[in-house]
Design a protein around this motif. Structure first.
Motif, PDB file in Angstrom:
ATOM      1  N   LEU A  80       0.813  -1.221   0.000  1.00 61.19           N
ATOM      2  CA  LEU A  80       0.000   0.000   0.000  1.00 61.19           C
ATOM      3  C   LEU A  80       0.852   1.279   0.000  1.00 61.19           C
ATOM      4  N   GLY A  81       1.864   1.311  -0.838  1.00 59.85           N
ATOM      5  CA  GLY A  81       2.724   2.488  -0.951  1.00 59.85           C
ATOM      6  C   GLY A  81       3.849   2.553   0.059  1.00 59.85           C
ATOM      7  N   LEU A  82       3.870   1.603   0.993  1.00 56.20           N
ATOM      8  CA  LEU A  82       4.937   1.535   1.990  1.00 56.20           C
ATOM      9  C   LEU A  82       6.049   0.624   1.484  1.00 56.20           C
ATOM     10  N   SER A  83       7.279   0.999   1.747  1.00 55.90           N
ATOM     11  CA  SER A  83       8.431   0.182   1.385  1.00 55.90           C
ATOM     12  C   SER A  83       9.117  -0.254   2.675  1.00 55.90           C
ATOM     13  N   PHE A  84       9.258  -1.566   2.867  1.00 59.15           N
ATOM     14  CA  PHE A  84       9.869  -2.129   4.069  1.00 59.15           C
ATOM     15  C   PHE A  84      11.278  -2.589   3.724  1.00 59.15           C
ATOM     16  N   CYS A  85      12.264  -2.083   4.465  1.00 56.77           N
ATOM     17  CA  CYS A  85      13.664  -2.354   4.135  1.00 56.77           C
ATOM     18  C   CYS A  85      14.450  -2.807   5.363  1.00 56.77           C
ATOM     19  N   LEU A  86      15.481  -3.597   5.105  1.00 57.13           N
ATOM     20  CA  LEU A  86      16.433  -4.025   6.132  1.00 57.13           C
ATOM     21  C   LEU A  86      17.835  -3.648   5.659  1.00 57.13           C
ATOM     22  N   TYR A  87      18.620  -3.053   6.546  1.00 57.99           N
ATOM     23  CA  TYR A  87      20.032  -2.799   6.254  1.00 57.99           C
ATOM     24  C   TYR A  87      20.849  -4.020   6.663  1.00 57.99           C
ATOM     25  N   PHE A  88      21.923  -4.284   5.947  1.00 58.95           N
ATOM     26  CA  PHE A  88      22.870  -5.306   6.387  1.00 58.95           C
ATOM     27  C   PHE A  88      23.647  -4.770   7.595  1.00 58.95           C
ATOM     28  N   PHE A  89      23.963  -5.642   8.542  1.00 61.41           N
ATOM     29  CA  PHE A  89      24.749  -5.295   9.735  1.00 61.41           C
ATOM     30  C   PHE A  89      24.153  -4.105  10.502  1.00 61.41           C
ATOM     31  N   LYS A 119      23.799  -1.976  15.296  1.00 63.95           N
ATOM     32  CA  LYS A 119      24.670  -1.174  16.159  1.00 63.95           C
ATOM     33  C   LYS A 119      23.919   0.004  16.788  1.00 63.95           C
ATOM     34  N   GLN A 120      23.247   0.829  15.993  1.00 65.45           N
ATOM     35  CA  GLN A 120      22.636   2.047  16.509  1.00 65.45           C
ATOM     36  C   GLN A 120      21.400   1.765  17.361  1.00 65.45           C
ATOM     37  N   HIS A 121      20.466   0.965  16.854  1.00 64.28           N
ATOM     38  CA  HIS A 121      19.210   0.751  17.577  1.00 64.28           C
ATOM     39  C   HIS A 121      19.199  -0.543  18.387  1.00 64.28           C
ATOM     40  N   LYS A 122      20.097  -1.439  18.093  1.00 60.03           N
ATOM     41  CA  LYS A 122      20.255  -2.725  18.784  1.00 60.03           C
ATOM     42  C   LYS A 122      19.057  -3.661  18.613  1.00 60.03           C
ATOM     43  N   LEU A 123      17.844  -3.149  18.713  1.00 65.33           N
ATOM     44  CA  LEU A 123      16.648  -3.987  18.577  1.00 65.33           C
ATOM     45  C   LEU A 123      16.436  -4.396  17.116  1.00 65.33           C
ATOM     46  N   PRO A 124      15.867  -5.574  16.894  1.00 65.06           N
ATOM     47  CA  PRO A 124      15.459  -5.934  15.527  1.00 65.06           C
ATOM     48  C   PRO A 124      14.449  -4.906  15.028  1.00 65.06           C
ATOM     49  N   HIS A 125      14.706  -4.326  13.856  1.00 63.38           N
ATOM     50  CA  HIS A 125      13.841  -3.262  13.357  1.00 63.38           C
ATOM     51  C   HIS A 125      13.837  -3.211  11.839  1.00 63.38           C
ATOM     52  N   LEU A 126      12.837  -2.519  11.321  1.00 58.65           N
ATOM     53  CA  LEU A 126      12.687  -2.279   9.889  1.00 58.65           C
ATOM     54  C   LEU A 126      12.687  -0.781   9.632  1.00 58.65           C
ATOM     55  N   HIS A 127      13.131  -0.414   8.449  1.00 61.54           N
ATOM     56  CA  HIS A 127      13.008   0.953   7.964  1.00 61.54           C
ATOM     57  C   HIS A 127      11.797   0.948   7.037  1.00 61.54           C
ATOM     58  N   VAL A 128      10.810   1.762   7.352  1.00 66.26           N
ATOM     59  CA  VAL A 128       9.598   1.837   6.545  1.00 66.26           C
ATOM     60  C   VAL A 128       9.569   3.214   5.886  1.00 66.26           C
ATOM     61  N   LYS A 129       9.488   3.211   4.553  1.00 66.54           N
ATOM     62  CA  LYS A 129       9.489   4.458   3.806  1.00 66.54           C
ATOM     63  C   LYS A 129       8.144   4.664   3.117  1.00 66.54           C
ATOM     64  N   TYR A 130       7.765   5.918   3.069  1.00 66.60           N
ATOM     65  CA  TYR A 130       6.532   6.318   2.374  1.00 66.60           C
ATOM     66  C   TYR A 130       6.791   7.709   1.818  1.00 66.60           C
ATOM     67  N   GLY A 131       6.978   7.814   0.523  1.00 66.65           N
ATOM     68  CA  GLY A 131       7.332   9.101  -0.077  1.00 66.65           C
ATOM     69  C   GLY A 131       8.635   9.600   0.510  1.00 66.65           C
ATOM     70  N   SER A 132       8.635  10.805   1.047  1.00 68.86           N
ATOM     71  CA  SER A 132       9.852  11.371   1.639  1.00 68.86           C
ATOM     72  C   SER A 132       9.979  11.058   3.127  1.00 68.86           C
ATOM     73  N   TYR A 133       9.027  10.302   3.682  1.00 68.46           N
ATOM     74  CA  TYR A 133       9.041   9.963   5.101  1.00 68.46           C
ATOM     75  C   TYR A 133       9.738   8.625   5.331  1.00 68.46           C
ATOM     76  N   GLU A 134      10.331   8.484   6.518  1.00 72.72           N
ATOM     77  CA  GLU A 134      10.913   7.205   6.915  1.00 72.72           C
ATOM     78  C   GLU A 134      10.748   7.040   8.417  1.00 72.72           C
ATOM     79  N   LEU A 135      10.334   5.855   8.829  1.00 75.61           N
ATOM     80  CA  LEU A 135      10.165   5.534  10.239  1.00 75.61           C
ATOM     81  C   LEU A 135      10.854   4.200  10.505  1.00 75.61           C
TER      82      LEU A 135
END
Length: 92
Positions: A8-17, A20-36
């Motif tokens: 639905l217009g959302l892009s779910f991404c995982l970075y390799f390695f 380090k910064q957030h420690k918790l398992p997480h996803l980067h979710v993008k929508y247009g110019s937004y990212e959460l």
């Protein structure tokens, strides 16, 4: 950063390695110019912003696919390509 799913217009991404910064398992979710950045296990918003409607959709989608996403996270932080969410099938 591989895109592992689109919904639905959302892009779910995982970075390799990316443990380090957030420690918790997480996803980067993008929508247009937004990212959460959203924690996979808790659905907690860690950093960034998505409009409310898109944030709720992203949280719901992550909760629905939590077991698969956790396996994909483990691969990504070890430097392996996690593949696509559709390729994972139903892990439950």
């Amino acid at each position: 950063m591989p895109e592992i799913d689109a919904f639905l217009g959302l892009s779910f991404c995982l970075y390799f390695f990316d443990n380090k910064q957030h420690k918790l398992p997480h996803l980067h979710v993008k929508y247009g110019s937004y990212e959460l950045i959203i924690a996979i296990e808790t659905g907690e918003s860690l950093e960034g912003y998505l409009p409310n409607k898109q944030r709720k959709r992203a949280e719901s989608h992550i909760a629905e696919h939590k077991p698969q996403l956790m396996l994909m996270w483990q691969k990504a932080v070890q430097g392996e390509n996690p593949g696509k969410l559709d390729d994972m099938g139903d892990v439950c």
